[in-house]
Design an enzyme around this catalytic site. Structure first.
Site, PDB file in Angstrom:
ATOM      1  N   GLY A 210      80.742  40.045  82.470  1.00 28.67           N
ATOM      2  CA  GLY A 210      81.056  41.463  81.745  1.00 28.67           C
ATOM      3  C   GLY A 210      80.295  42.291  81.895  1.00 28.67           C
ATOM      4  N   SER A 211      79.966  43.449  81.423  1.00 27.22           N
ATOM      5  CA  SER A 211      79.039  44.654  81.429  1.00 27.22           C
ATOM      6  C   SER A 211      79.220  45.778  80.401  1.00 27.22           C
ATOM      7  CB  SER A 211      78.874  45.042  82.953  1.00 27.22           C
ATOM      8  OG  SER A 211      78.800  43.958  83.854  1.00 27.22           O
ATOM      9  N   ASN A 212      78.275  46.340  80.503  1.00 30.24           N
ATOM     10  CA  ASN A 212      78.416  47.766  79.888  1.00 30.24           C
ATOM     11  C   ASN A 212      77.840  48.716  80.882  1.00 30.24           C
ATOM     12  OD1 ASN A 212      79.392  46.949  76.998  1.00 30.24           O
ATOM     13  ND2 ASN A 212      77.220  46.326  76.780  1.00 30.24           N
TER      14      ASN A 212
END
Length: 749
Positions: A210-212
């Site tokens: 995942g990531s932001n």
């Protein structure tokens, strides 16, 4: 090849390559990457080529067999041949640099010494194969297998309860919060019937991804310049998946000046970087890029056949042999069908069935590498958008900002066209209707520019309620909701404040869990004292918080109870193998955020039992005074060393970093995901970066341990304390700033 390559390493050990031409710069990048990460590159290359067992032994046979059946090596060669001349020259230059380092009589890292391996020459196509193997497990095949097994066992209606419709925070800035209907049950029964004749054994992936990322337009910043920032989330590996470096070409006819994060073994800056004019960063688009089909097989007079559209047709078959250190070679039969390569098969009751995986990266040649150089030459957001046209895998949410003040979003990557109903479970490989009807045209992929609200955010959340089918398996919207709330509440943002935002520990899911826990009536005095910690708590999962320690530990115990209570742990199909309990816990952990506030899925009785277990464990581990409990003491880094996972007997040859306490949790912006039943952090932010667009030397970054993957280097662990403490380091870009911080210089002639 090229003349005049200087590699300046700054005081953080980060390589700044200055070269007389673009190709010389990529040669220098290959040299510096090998110097820092050769053993990581060697293991990743062997994973991709299916030759890992040759050096580590039988523990890697299943991995090698899977990647041989997927045909990654053959496909990478074909993809190289399909690229334009300039891109092939870039890959060749990078390979030359790697090989120049190997020819310099270097001292090899301890991991290669322990295996007795001297790396073979690097070839241009190896970079393509390595890039693909890094992204194969980020697809949807493993989740679909798990969901298919659940349907077979529990029924469509029960499984549909586990995928509830919810109000989503969308990437689309014109519709930031919208309910999205989901019709799971109607799509599931067919998959259940297909799974009744198939074994799930032999197919597996790795971890969560995942990531932001966020981009703030000039109207909301203190300087009037855009700020672009983010943090990829992956397993907390040693070495880190990303590598900090800087390339400069001084050729006046073809200048280049780019800094960012690269994959060791792959040229350029595919995911995060900036040049003098524009910056880019990505999050995982969560796209459904892999279909799984159950295929019927038989051995006919002409060889292996598969059933398709009511008739038996000849399959393409090749036989490969996996060499095994300390053992005999293993023969691997590789079967290709229109539904994809068969990665596992099972004979039962006289019927031979297999599962085929069709992946957008390997269904046709992969032209992703054709974007690597045009990206670096882009001069605006629009230029960068066009540079991504050859991109295939993975599907990403790209945020961009340029020095003129423009900010933008685009999705990049290859999306298959097929009904969304095919995205839930395995499908029937004999039915041509389950195949793909081409790919979504690039012009139909979502794009936005300069939104009225002044910023864009993506956190693996649903992209839009409109447009082509992308996925069913999005991250919970709580991270996107929190960032959107913070950015929308003020203006005057500065680089240091955005860096602090990436360390935000507020958890919307912890808030829901705390509310449910406070509604209980525990009988034991210690449990009453523990629940009292939640009175007035701000729902921040800080390392020094006692309330966070309680919530985080309850979460882990709750998941273990739910896995058994909901029947998720009954993971074996009749007579065959299913996913391991570890995999089931990981899949369920990704879904738990949707279940917390559903009293029918998470009953008060189960929650009370989880509270009792959590309080007992915290009392044993941290003492009888709940006010002295600390989340950080229960939430330590769990370093993943790829060699130890395969050869634990080599532990004496490997230096692991010290464990450090972390804040955050699975759904915080500071994402430090657990792998229950453990509360340790096994996944997290494997880099943080903040680009001050147009005043580049004010940009900042950090990675989990350091730039080097060699435990003997002073830059192996020198960023660890800053990473754990949510501090960023200077991202030195301009020549005078780099020169002032020079630690060493290497000249290549």
């Amino acid at each position: 090849m090229a003349q005049g390559i200087r590699i300046i390493r700054d005081v953080d050990g980060i390589a700044h390559v200055r070269a007389s031409s673009v190709l010389a710069a990529f040669e220098g990048q290959g040299f510096a990457a090998a110097e820092d990460r050769i053993w990581q590159m060697e293991l990743d290359r062997r994973r991709a080529l299916g030759t890992l067992a040759e050096v580590v032994g039988p523990s890697a046979v299943a991995i090698d067999s899977f990647h041989r059946r997927m045909g990654l090596a053959t496909h990478a060669r074909a993809s190289l041949d399909a690229l334009d001349d300039e891109t092939r020259a870039v890959l060749d230059a990078y390979a030359t640099g790697v090989n120049r380092w190997s020819a310099s009589d270097p001292t090899l890292p301890a991991e290669l010494d322990a295996l007795g391996v001297v790396p073979e020459p690097w070839e241009a196509w190896h970079s393509i194969a390595l890039y693909e193997v890094r992204h194969l497990a980020m697809g949807t095949y493993e989740t679909k297998l798990w969901r298919s097994g659940l349907v077979h066992r529990l029924g469509a209606d029960a499984v549909a309860r586990l995928w509830p419709a919810t109000s989503e925070v969308l990437v689309d800035p014109s519709a930031p919060d919208a309910p999205v209907p989901i019709d799971v049950a109607a799509a599931l029964p067919a998959g259940a019937d297909l799974l009744s004749r198939f074994s799930l054994a032999g197919v597996g992936g790795t971890g969560e991804h995942g990531s932001n990322n966020l981009v703030i337009g000039p109207v909301l910043t203190a300087t009037g310049r855009p700020i672009l920032a983010g943090d990829p989330h992956r397993a907390i590996d040693l070495p880190n998946v990303y590598w900090q470096n800087h390339l400069t070409s001084t050729d006046p006819a073809d200048p280049l000046d780019v800094i960012g994060l690269s994959f060791p073994g792959v040229p350029g800056f595919p995911h995060f970087g900036h040049n003098p004019d524009v910056a880019w960063c990505i999050t995982h688009g969560m796209a459904d890029d892999q279909d799984l089909s159950v295929v019927d097989l038989r051995r006919g007079p002409g060889g292996v056949e598969h059933r398709r559209d009511g008739a038996w047709r000849t399959a393409e078959v090749r036989v490969e042999h996996v060499a095994v250190a300390g053992g005999d070679p293993v023969e691997v039969e590789c079967i290709d069908t229109p539904a994809g390569p068969v990665v596992a098969s099972h004979e039962q009751g006289g019927r031979w069935s297999g599962i085929a995986v069709r992946w957008t990266a390997t269904s046709e040649v992969d032209t992703t590498a054709g974007a690597l150089l045009p990206m670096l030459r882009a001069r605006s957001v629009d230029d960068l958008d066009r540079a991504f046209d050859p991109w295939v895998v993975p599907v990403n949410n790209v945020l961009m900002a340029d020095a003129s003040g423009t900010i933008g979003y685009r999705m990049r990557g290859r999306l298959a066209v097929r009904p969304a109903s095919h995205g839930w479970t395995v499908v029937d490989g004999a039915d041509p209707a389950t195949g793909w009807q081409g790919y979504v045209p690039d012009e139909d992929l979502p794009r936005w520019r300069d939104p009225d609200r002044g910023f864009l955010v993506s956190s693996n959340n649903r992209i839009s309620a409109q447009g082509p089918y992308v996925s069913h398996d999005w991250a919970h919207p709580t991270r996107a909701r929190r960032i959107t709330e913070l950015l929308g509440g003020r203006d005057g943002w500065r680089v240091d404040e955005v860096g602090a935002l990436l360390g935000d520990t507020h958890s919307g899911i912890a808030a829901l869990l705390a509310e449910r826990l406070r509604s209980l009536s525990p009988a034991h005095p210690m449990e009453v004292r523990a629940v009292a910690l939640l009175d007035g708590w701000d729902h921040h999962m800080d390392a020094d918080s006692a309330a966070a320690a309680l919530c985080g530990t309850v979460r882990g115990e709750l998941l273990g109870l739910l896995v058994h209570e909901l029947g998720l742990a009954e993971d074996r199909l009749p007579g065959v193998a299913g996913p391991s309990l570890h995999q089931t816990m990981r899949f369920a952990n990704a879904r738990l955020a949707w279940w917390i506030d559903d009293p029918e899925l998470v009953s008060d009785r189960t929650l009370t039992a989880a509270l009792r277990l959590a309080v007992r464990n915290l009392e044993l581990a941290q003492g009888p005074d709940p006010s002295r409990w600390r989340w950080g003491a229960a939430h330590l880094t769990r370093w993943a060393h790829p060699l130890l996972a395969l050869r634990p007997d080599l532990a004496d040859h490997v230096v692991l970093p010290p464990t450090v306490e972390l804040g955050g949790d699975n759904e915080c912006v500071w994402a430090t995901s657990t792998a229950p039943p453990s509360t340790d952090a096994s996944n997290g932010q494997v880099a943080r970066y903040v680009f001050d667009v147009g005043d580049w030397d004010r940009s900042r970054w950090v990675v989990p341990h350091g730039v080097s993957g060699d435990s003997r280097s002073p830059h192996h662990l020198d960023q660890l304390d800053d990473w754990a403490g949510m501090r960023l380091r200077p991202m030195r870009w301009s020549a005078d700033v780099v020169d002032a911080a020079t630690g060493s210089v290497t000249e290549l002639r």
